[in-house]
Design a protein around this motif. Sequence first.
Motif, PDB file in Angstrom:
ATOM      1  N   SER A  68     -22.760 -21.088  10.307  1.00 26.33           N
ATOM      2  CA  SER A  68     -21.871 -22.188  10.698  1.00 26.33           C
ATOM      3  C   SER A  68     -21.157 -21.817  11.993  1.00 26.33           C
ATOM      4  N   PHE A  69     -21.026 -22.784  12.886  1.00 24.19           N
ATOM      5  CA  PHE A  69     -20.392 -22.576  14.184  1.00 24.19           C
ATOM      6  C   PHE A  69     -19.360 -23.666  14.421  1.00 24.19           C
ATOM      7  N   LEU A  70     -18.210 -23.284  14.993  1.00 23.11           N
ATOM      8  CA  LEU A  70     -17.155 -24.244  15.312  1.00 23.11           C
ATOM      9  C   LEU A  70     -16.530 -23.869  16.647  1.00 23.11           C
ATOM     10  N   ASN A  71     -16.369 -24.868  17.527  1.00 24.85           N
ATOM     11  CA  ASN A  71     -15.736 -24.671  18.838  1.00 24.85           C
ATOM     12  C   ASN A  71     -14.582 -25.648  18.967  1.00 24.85           C
ATOM     13  N   THR A  72     -13.346 -25.130  19.133  1.00 23.01           N
ATOM     14  CA  THR A  72     -12.164 -25.989  19.282  1.00 23.01           C
ATOM     15  C   THR A  72     -11.462 -25.743  20.615  1.00 23.01           C
ATOM     16  N   HIS A  73     -12.199 -25.255  21.619  1.00 25.41           N
ATOM     17  CA  HIS A  73     -11.593 -24.961  22.911  1.00 25.41           C
ATOM     18  C   HIS A  73     -11.294 -26.251  23.682  1.00 25.41           C
ATOM     19  N   ARG A  74     -10.039 -26.429  24.092  1.00 25.57           N
ATOM     20  CA  ARG A  74      -9.582 -27.547  24.922  1.00 25.57           C
ATOM     21  C   ARG A  74     -10.062 -28.912  24.401  1.00 25.57           C
ATOM     22  N   PRO A  75      -9.768 -29.260  23.186  1.00 26.49           N
ATOM     23  CA  PRO A  75     -10.285 -30.524  22.640  1.00 26.49           C
ATOM     24  C   PRO A  75      -9.691 -31.762  23.302  1.00 26.49           C
ATOM     25  N   GLU A  76      -8.549 -31.621  23.969  1.00 25.53           N
ATOM     26  CA  GLU A  76      -7.904 -32.793  24.556  1.00 25.53           C
ATOM     27  C   GLU A  76      -8.693 -33.396  25.708  1.00 25.53           C
ATOM     28  N   SER A  77      -9.601 -32.616  26.317  1.00 22.26           N
ATOM     29  CA  SER A  77     -10.327 -33.140  27.476  1.00 22.26           C
ATOM     30  C   SER A  77     -11.821 -32.841  27.418  1.00 22.26           C
ATOM     31  N   SER A  78     -12.322 -32.438  26.270  1.00 19.06           N
ATOM     32  CA  SER A  78     -13.695 -31.931  26.195  1.00 19.06           C
ATOM     33  C   SER A  78     -14.623 -32.829  25.388  1.00 19.06           C
ATOM     34  N   VAL A  79     -15.894 -32.734  25.724  1.00 16.91           N
ATOM     35  CA  VAL A  79     -16.978 -33.248  24.889  1.00 16.91           C
ATOM     36  C   VAL A  79     -17.887 -32.059  24.597  1.00 16.91           C
ATOM     37  N   TYR A  80     -18.586 -32.111  23.466  1.00 15.75           N
ATOM     38  CA  TYR A  80     -19.286 -30.931  22.993  1.00 15.75           C
ATOM     39  C   TYR A  80     -20.745 -31.240  22.678  1.00 15.75           C
ATOM     40  N   LEU A  81     -21.563 -30.212  22.855  1.00 15.05           N
ATOM     41  CA  LEU A  81     -22.953 -30.227  22.416  1.00 15.05           C
ATOM     42  C   LEU A  81     -23.235 -28.866  21.780  1.00 15.05           C
ATOM     43  N   ALA A 138     -18.554 -35.323  16.603  1.00 12.88           N
ATOM     44  CA  ALA A 138     -18.179 -34.879  17.952  1.00 12.88           C
ATOM     45  C   ALA A 138     -18.935 -33.629  18.392  1.00 12.88           C
ATOM     46  N   GLN A 139     -19.731 -33.045  17.499  1.00 12.80           N
ATOM     47  CA  GLN A 139     -20.516 -31.838  17.763  1.00 12.80           C
ATOM     48  C   GLN A 139     -19.640 -30.627  18.080  1.00 12.80           C
ATOM     49  N   LEU A 140     -18.430 -30.592  17.530  1.00 12.84           N
ATOM     50  CA  LEU A 140     -17.655 -29.360  17.589  1.00 12.84           C
ATOM     51  C   LEU A 140     -18.264 -28.299  16.678  1.00 12.84           C
ATOM     52  N   SER A 141     -18.908 -28.750  15.608  1.00 11.15           N
ATOM     53  CA  SER A 141     -19.425 -27.804  14.621  1.00 11.15           C
ATOM     54  C   SER A 141     -20.888 -28.061  14.325  1.00 11.15           C
ATOM     55  N   LEU A 142     -21.533 -26.994  13.861  1.00 12.79           N
ATOM     56  CA  LEU A 142     -22.927 -27.054  13.438  1.00 12.79           C
ATOM     57  C   LEU A 142     -23.086 -26.134  12.244  1.00 12.79           C
ATOM     58  N   THR A 143     -23.778 -26.604  11.230  1.00  9.07           N
ATOM     59  CA  THR A 143     -24.160 -25.788  10.075  1.00  9.07           C
ATOM     60  C   THR A 143     -25.670 -25.851   9.935  1.00  9.07           C
ATOM     61  N   LEU A 144     -26.263 -24.693   9.727  1.00 12.49           N
ATOM     62  CA  LEU A 144     -27.720 -24.616   9.751  1.00 12.49           C
ATOM     63  C   LEU A 144     -28.203 -23.634   8.690  1.00 12.49           C
ATOM     64  N   THR A 186     -19.622 -18.109  11.163  1.00 14.58           N
ATOM     65  CA  THR A 186     -19.783 -17.512   9.838  1.00 14.58           C
ATOM     66  C   THR A 186     -21.256 -17.460   9.486  1.00 14.58           C
ATOM     67  N   VAL A 187     -21.638 -16.407   8.782  1.00 15.66           N
ATOM     68  CA  VAL A 187     -23.003 -16.249   8.289  1.00 15.66           C
ATOM     69  C   VAL A 187     -22.925 -15.998   6.789  1.00 15.66           C
ATOM     70  N   ASP A 188     -23.579 -16.840   6.030  1.00  9.96           N
ATOM     71  CA  ASP A 188     -23.537 -16.780   4.565  1.00  9.96           C
ATOM     72  C   ASP A 188     -22.099 -16.808   4.054  1.00  9.96           C
ATOM     73  N   GLY A 189     -21.261 -17.590   4.737  1.00  6.07           N
ATOM     74  CA  GLY A 189     -19.886 -17.772   4.310  1.00  6.07           C
ATOM     75  C   GLY A 189     -18.928 -16.699   4.764  1.00  6.07           C
ATOM     76  N   CYS A 190     -19.403 -15.660   5.437  1.00  8.72           N
ATOM     77  CA  CYS A 190     -18.540 -14.563   5.888  1.00  8.72           C
ATOM     78  C   CYS A 190     -18.304 -14.665   7.395  1.00  8.72           C
ATOM     79  N   PRO A 191     -17.031 -14.637   7.845  1.00  7.78           N
ATOM     80  CA  PRO A 191     -16.763 -14.673   9.289  1.00  7.78           C
ATOM     81  C   PRO A 191     -17.337 -13.436   9.974  1.00  7.78           C
ATOM     82  N   VAL A 192     -17.916 -13.636  11.149  1.00  6.48           N
ATOM     83  CA  VAL A 192     -18.438 -12.517  11.943  1.00  6.48           C
ATOM     84  C   VAL A 192     -17.807 -12.575  13.329  1.00  6.48           C
ATOM     85  N   PRO A 193     -17.303 -11.452  13.847  1.00  5.85           N
ATOM     86  CA  PRO A 193     -16.667 -11.455  15.167  1.00  5.85           C
ATOM     87  C   PRO A 193     -17.675 -11.677  16.279  1.00  5.85           C
ATOM     88  N   VAL A 194     -17.250 -12.427  17.281  1.00  4.74           N
ATOM     89  CA  VAL A 194     -18.099 -12.740  18.440  1.00  4.74           C
ATOM     90  C   VAL A 194     -17.656 -11.863  19.603  1.00  4.74           C
TER      91      VAL A 194
END
Length: 224
Positions: A138-151, A172-178, A91-99
């Motif tokens: 804002s960025f969020l990654n929830t891919h395969r959380p059962e076996s993953s570590v994130y940076l 856990a560094q799944l998300s970042l807000t900047l 999301t940028v300025d609170g609005c979702p943007v497609p990747v």
Amino acid sequence: MNLRRLSLPLVVLCAWLATVPPANAHRLDEYLQATRLSIDIEHVDLEIDLTAGAALASSVFDWIDTNRDGEISGAEGEAYALQMLRSVALTVDGCPVPVTLVGTSFPQFRDMSLGVGTIRLWATAKVPPAGAGRHHVSFLNTHRPESSVYLVNALVPENPRIQLGDPRRDRAQLSLTLDYTIIADAPSLLDRTFALLAGLVMIGWLLWRFGYALTQAVAHRQRP
């Protein structure tokens, strides 16, 4: 005696360094997902590295090699990359943007089985036009959380008009807000030249008016 005293600390230091794991090491049963964001005025680019530990490499390879022929085809690689990106939210300025997926690189199974084969994905997100001032991403990654570590990190912007604030991550560094700031664009050379010419014309007109008024005043005084 002095030589022995000097060599003992050196031996201890070498032994300690030999036991320190590399900075990029991770456990054999972990799926390391490292994301780097590059922020610009009209887009945000993503570089995502996925590295499976040796104990998990076979499972990760099977997730991708759906026809079980021992190779990752271009179609299989793209399908997995798109699946992974569906687990990403930006999301940028609170609005979702497609990747949007831009490119992929997949290692051979042999490298993955050794824990050194890294899957690399490149993606981009078009950002709505933004003016000068403060913004946030804002960025969020929830891919395969059962076996993953994130940076997740933000790269130093190539655009000098972009200034980054301090990043905020969850534990856990799944998300970042900047927060970031876009500096107002400096006037172009053409704009500056036009403004200078307009200023000179205005000054010339004022001088002419002043000279004309002065001439009229003098002529008026000289009349009988």
